[in-house]
Write a protein that holds these residues in place. Structure first.
Motif, PDB file in Angstrom:
ATOM      1  N   UNK A 183       4.219  -2.064  -6.879  1.00 27.00           N
ATOM      2  CA  UNK A 183       3.522  -0.861  -7.332  1.00 27.00           C
ATOM      3  C   UNK A 183       4.271   0.410  -6.911  1.00 27.00           C
ATOM      4  N   UNK A 184       4.222   1.461  -7.755  1.00 24.50           N
ATOM      5  CA  UNK A 184       4.843   2.728  -7.355  1.00 24.50           C
ATOM      6  C   UNK A 184       4.091   3.339  -6.183  1.00 24.50           C
ATOM      7  N   UNK A 185       4.824   4.004  -5.286  1.00 25.89           N
ATOM      8  CA  UNK A 185       4.193   4.608  -4.117  1.00 25.89           C
ATOM      9  C   UNK A 185       3.387   5.841  -4.510  1.00 25.89           C
ATOM     10  N   UNK A 186       2.314   6.060  -3.746  1.00 28.06           N
ATOM     11  CA  UNK A 186       1.499   7.275  -3.894  1.00 28.06           C
ATOM     12  C   UNK A 186       0.956   7.475  -5.315  1.00 28.06           C
ATOM     13  N   UNK A 190      -2.225   2.929 -10.579  1.00 29.60           N
ATOM     14  CA  UNK A 190      -1.159   2.683 -11.554  1.00 29.60           C
ATOM     15  C   UNK A 190      -0.803   1.203 -11.600  1.00 29.60           C
ATOM     16  N   UNK A 191      -0.326   0.751 -12.749  1.00 37.36           N
ATOM     17  CA  UNK A 191       0.149  -0.630 -12.865  1.00 37.36           C
ATOM     18  C   UNK A 191       1.491  -0.765 -12.156  1.00 37.36           C
ATOM     19  N   UNK A 192       1.828  -1.991 -11.797  1.00 35.55           N
ATOM     20  CA  UNK A 192       3.107  -2.265 -11.166  1.00 35.55           C
ATOM     21  C   UNK A 192       4.049  -2.946 -12.140  1.00 35.55           C
ATOM     22  N   UNK A 193       5.139  -3.470 -11.601  1.00 36.33           N
ATOM     23  CA  UNK A 193       6.106  -4.206 -12.404  1.00 36.33           C
ATOM     24  C   UNK A 193       6.443  -5.511 -11.693  1.00 36.33           C
ATOM     25  N   UNK A 194       6.497  -6.596 -12.473  1.00 34.06           N
ATOM     26  CA  UNK A 194       6.862  -7.893 -11.894  1.00 34.06           C
ATOM     27  C   UNK A 194       8.349  -7.893 -11.547  1.00 34.06           C
TER      28      UNK A 194
END
Length: 331
Positions: A183-186, A190-194
């Motif tokens: 997941x993106x910080x802060x 938000x969605x993350x990326x595998x």
């Protein structure tokens, strides 16, 4: 597009493409249907999109859309159980109604201020939430009827979007085996990326396309050989503060007499060469020349705990191997 997969004469049959269902109008025998993407309980739906993109719910389910968000995607949910229309839906909170709209659900308490409708509840902290535990006390009775079965969803591949902590199961997307949802910080929510994320001592390469890239776990950096952009590197710890001027393993340390990484010491081989290692056994080292190591310490051990190298799978017959490489990451 129009379809008819039940016409008596084969010449008049029209089938839908893979993943679509021929949906017929009710009470109109003999009429053609329309090819639609129809999904089951727990899946996202949106009937406001153009027909070629719309996603419909299967029979017995309704597309539950968030309030004040016309045109947004919803979730295929059961219709409210008769007599429970005034109760709460999952995610809305249920401490004011003390009951749940959908079959098989109960209002479970988290604390004095919040509770929610769920099929089951495990006391304690729930993954993806804050650090406040659930008491899981039942507030009101379970809504009668049998809860629907959530359909199994395909797993996301490397480089694809993921979200394994969404409150509503319908919006969760899990990564395929061996991948991690990063997941993106802060950016809460938000969605993350595998991603394929590896530990200390493993090869890494973030310059490859997202579906092939290999990243280092938190606290490590991908150390790439100088003047070789795009080449694979090795996941290593960053230098201990104050030791940035010291040597990395494999570089030689007789000029600096110190090591960048925690838990390492500059050990002497002879008057001309020494290297940073965690430990050193005097004598010949496997895979090297026939000159022995004295293993005299040149300088002090770098403070901190040395990283633990991850155990790697063994190669099978017919697969490549190298058990004498200087750097353990390439063995």
């Amino acid at each position: 597009e129009a379809c008819n997969d039940v016409a008596i004469l084969a010449a008049f049959r029209t089938y839908c493409a893979e993943g679509l269902t021929c949906d017929y109008p009710e009470n109109t025998p003999g009429a053609s249907g329309m090819c639609k993407k129809i999904v089951g309980y727990g899946y996202k739906c949106n009937t406001a999109l153009p027909p070629a993109e719309a996603v419909y719910c299967s029979t017995g389910l309704q597309c539950e859309i968030p309030e004040n968000m016309p045109g947004a995607s919803g979730v295929c949910e059961q219709a409210p159980f008769p007599g429970y229309e005034h109760c709460s839906s999952p995610g809305e909170g249920c401490m004011s109604t003390m009951c749940c709209k959908f079959a098989g659900m109960t209002c479970f308490e988290k604390n004095a201020h919040w509770g929610d409708c769920m099929v089951t509840c495990v006391p304690g902290v729930h993954e993806g939430e804050d650090d406040k535990p659930w008491t899981c006390k039942e507030r009101g009775e379970r809504t009668p009827g049998k809860e629907p079965i959530e359909e199994e969803k395909p797993l996301a591949a490397s480089g694809e979007a993921c979200n394994d902590v969404a409150i509503l199961a319908a919006f969760r997307t899990y990564c395929a085996e061996g991948l991690t949802c990063d997941y993106p910080e802060n950016t809460p929510g938000a969605s993350g990326m595998c991603k394929k994320i590896v530990g200390y001592g493993y090869k890494c390469n973030t310059a490859l396309p997202p579906a092939e890239a290999v990243y280092c776990s938190t606290g490590l950096q991908c150390e790439i050989p100088e003047n070789m952009p795009g080449a694979s590197g090795i996941c290593k710890q960053t230098a201990v503060p104050g030791y940035e001027h010291c040597s990395m393993p494999g570089e030689g340390c007789m000029s600096t007499m110190c090591c960048k990484l925690p838990g390492m010491t500059c050990f002497e081989k002879n008057a001309h060469w020494g290297d940073c290692m965690e430990t050193c056994v005097p004598g010949l080292h496997e895979g090297e020349d026939d000159k022995p190591w004295t293993c005299k310490e040149r300088g002090e051990r770098t403070p901190g705990k040395e990283p633990i190298e991850e155990e790697k799978p063994l190669a099978a017959s017919g697969e490549a191997c190298n058990d004498v490489a200087l750097l353990a990451a390439f063995r």
